[in-house]
Enzyme design. Structure first.
Site, PDB file in Angstrom:
ATOM      1  N   ASP A  20       0.821  -1.213   0.000  1.00 44.90           N
ATOM      2  CA  ASP A  20       0.000   0.000   0.000  1.00 44.90           C
ATOM      3  C   ASP A  20       0.860   1.270   0.000  1.00 44.90           C
ATOM      4  O   ASP A  20       1.962   1.273   0.543  1.00 44.90           O
ATOM      5  CB  ASP A  20      -0.906  -0.019   1.244  1.00 44.90           C
ATOM      6  CG  ASP A  20      -2.030   0.991   1.145  1.00 44.90           C
ATOM      7  OD1 ASP A  20      -2.298   1.497   0.033  1.00 44.90           O
ATOM      8  OD2 ASP A  20      -2.650   1.278   2.182  1.00 44.90           O
ATOM      9  N   ASN A  69     -10.656  -2.083  -6.449  1.00 48.32           N
ATOM     10  CA  ASN A  69      -9.792  -1.221  -7.273  1.00 48.32           C
ATOM     11  C   ASN A  69     -10.358  -0.968  -8.681  1.00 48.32           C
ATOM     12  O   ASN A  69      -9.969  -0.015  -9.345  1.00 48.32           O
ATOM     13  CB  ASN A  69      -8.381  -1.805  -7.409  1.00 48.32           C
ATOM     14  CG  ASN A  69      -7.553  -1.715  -6.145  1.00 48.32           C
ATOM     15  OD1 ASN A  69      -6.691  -2.550  -5.886  1.00 48.32           O
ATOM     16  ND2 ASN A  69      -7.807  -0.704  -5.322  1.00 48.32           N
TER      17      ASN A  69
HETATM   18  C1  FPP Z   1      -1.700   0.401  -3.404  1.00 47.84           C
HETATM   19  O1  FPP Z   1      -1.292   1.739  -3.465  1.00 47.84           O
HETATM   20  C2  FPP Z   1      -1.258  -0.352  -4.540  1.00 47.84           C
HETATM   21  C3  FPP Z   1      -2.040  -0.880  -5.526  1.00 47.84           C
HETATM   22  C4  FPP Z   1      -3.515  -0.716  -5.568  1.00 47.84           C
HETATM   23  C5  FPP Z   1      -1.491  -1.612  -6.642  1.00 47.84           C
HETATM   24  C6  FPP Z   1      -0.333  -2.487  -6.291  1.00 47.84           C
HETATM   25  C7  FPP Z   1       0.457  -2.638  -7.496  1.00 47.84           C
HETATM   26  C8  FPP Z   1       1.815  -2.677  -7.534  1.00 47.84           C
HETATM   27  C9  FPP Z   1       2.702  -2.670  -6.355  1.00 47.84           C
HETATM   28  C10 FPP Z   1       2.520  -2.683  -8.786  1.00 47.84           C
HETATM   29  C11 FPP Z   1       1.935  -3.520  -9.809  1.00 47.84           C
HETATM   30  C12 FPP Z   1       1.944  -4.935  -9.482  1.00 47.84           C
HETATM   31  C13 FPP Z   1       2.123  -5.847 -10.411  1.00 47.84           C
HETATM   32  C14 FPP Z   1       1.937  -7.275 -10.049  1.00 47.84           C
HETATM   33  C15 FPP Z   1       2.501  -5.473 -11.762  1.00 47.84           C
HETATM   34  P1  FPP Z   1      -2.392   2.861  -3.584  1.00 47.84           P
HETATM   35  O2  FPP Z   1      -2.534   3.201  -5.016  1.00 47.84           O
HETATM   36  O3  FPP Z   1      -3.643   2.416  -2.904  1.00 47.84           O
HETATM   37  O4  FPP Z   1      -1.685   4.021  -2.800  1.00 47.84           O
HETATM   38  P2  FPP Z   1      -2.375   5.126  -1.878  1.00 47.84           P
HETATM   39  O5  FPP Z   1      -3.019   4.391  -0.737  1.00 47.84           O
HETATM   40  O6  FPP Z   1      -1.217   5.948  -1.446  1.00 47.84           O
HETATM   41  O7  FPP Z   1      -3.338   5.873  -2.729  1.00 47.84           O
END
Ligand code: FPP
Length: 248
Positions: A20, A69
């Protein structure tokens, strides 16, 4: 924290991670788009994967995309899917070199066609790798997983192939997406949030939880070592008393 601080005889067999903080990371660096955070998140995932493989972790399961998401802005969802396709082909070498098998759990049929195909290609190419299993939770919701397990059990009872009295934890677990893996020993969540967010609700019943303020793109091998040392200092009692554990 160095790898030497880790007790090699007490490596968790299964580590699960809620990655996250990509969006906040991008914002904190002054990037105009959250996507930069996801791009850097891929690198953090590569580091965590190789570190787990080096330590002898057998299963690593990461939350890459939740069913919730899908309701993010279309541009971000598309970028994440593109990133996934790119990462799958770019990282194949790393997976093969480290003898890692790729798996995926979730409502995979909801993925765009090219993602679905690419994912299955990599799963197929890596299927005989034996050192570690990396599982991507994609379009994943633990509540949906549990409901689909209940449905398939109900159908077996309805068909007369399973008696209601025979339903126990083992039978239930064998209907989950995770049926072929042990439950996580350690769950890590980054970015200072203290939530489980619909991730592996059944499976983490006895997992040790480690929360860190680091945003996912900043999560390094050293942060993983720290989480594992923290895990190793916990007394895992599984409902027993500390004294009982000393006797047994
Ligand atoms: C959470 O950060 C992350 C995600 C929803 C996506 C996770 C994806 C990756 C780490 C990279 C891609 C993975 C692969 C397998 C290619 P957030 O966007 O919720 O961050 P925030 O809470 O700061 O808004």
């Amino acid at each position: 924290m160095h790898a030497e601080a880790i007790d090699k005889d007490k490596i968790p067999a299964h580590v699960a991670i809620i990655m996250d903080g990509n969006g906040r990371w991008a914002k904190s660096k002054g990037f105009m788009t959250r996507i930069k955070g996801h791009e850097n998140g891929v690198e953090a995932l590569r580091n965590a994967t190789t570190a787990c493989a080096e330590l002898g972790v057998k299963y690593l399961t990461v939350y890459a995309f939740s069913t919730e998401n899908w309701s993010r802005p279309k541009m971000e969802v598309n970028a994440l899917m593109r990133l996934l396709v790119g990462a799958l082909s770019n990282e194949l070498d790393t997976l093969m070199k480290n003898n890692i098998r790729l798996q995926a759990i979730g409502e995979l049929a909801s993925l765009p066609n090219d993602c679905f195909r690419q994912l299955h290609d990599v799963i197929d190419v890596t299927k005989n790798n034996t050192h570690m299993t990396l599982t991507l939770a994609l379009s994943y919701s633990s509540k949906t997983e549990i409901i689909s397990a209940v449905k398939s059990i109900a159908k077996e009872v309805e068909a007369g192939t399973l008696s209601a009295d025979a339903i126990d934890e083992k039978v239930f677990a064998s209907h989950l997406y995770t049926k072929d893996m042990p439950d996580p020993d350690l769950l890590i969540r980054t970015s200072g949030e203290y939530r489980i967010s619909n991730y592996l609700l059944w499976q983490i019943a006895y997992a040790e939880l480690h929360f860190t303020n680091k945003l996912w793109p900043d999560f390094t091998k050293e942060d993983l070592y720290l989480a594992i040392v923290d895990y190793q200092h916990r007394e895992r009692r599984f409902g027993k008393t500390g004294e009982q554990l000393k006797v047994n």
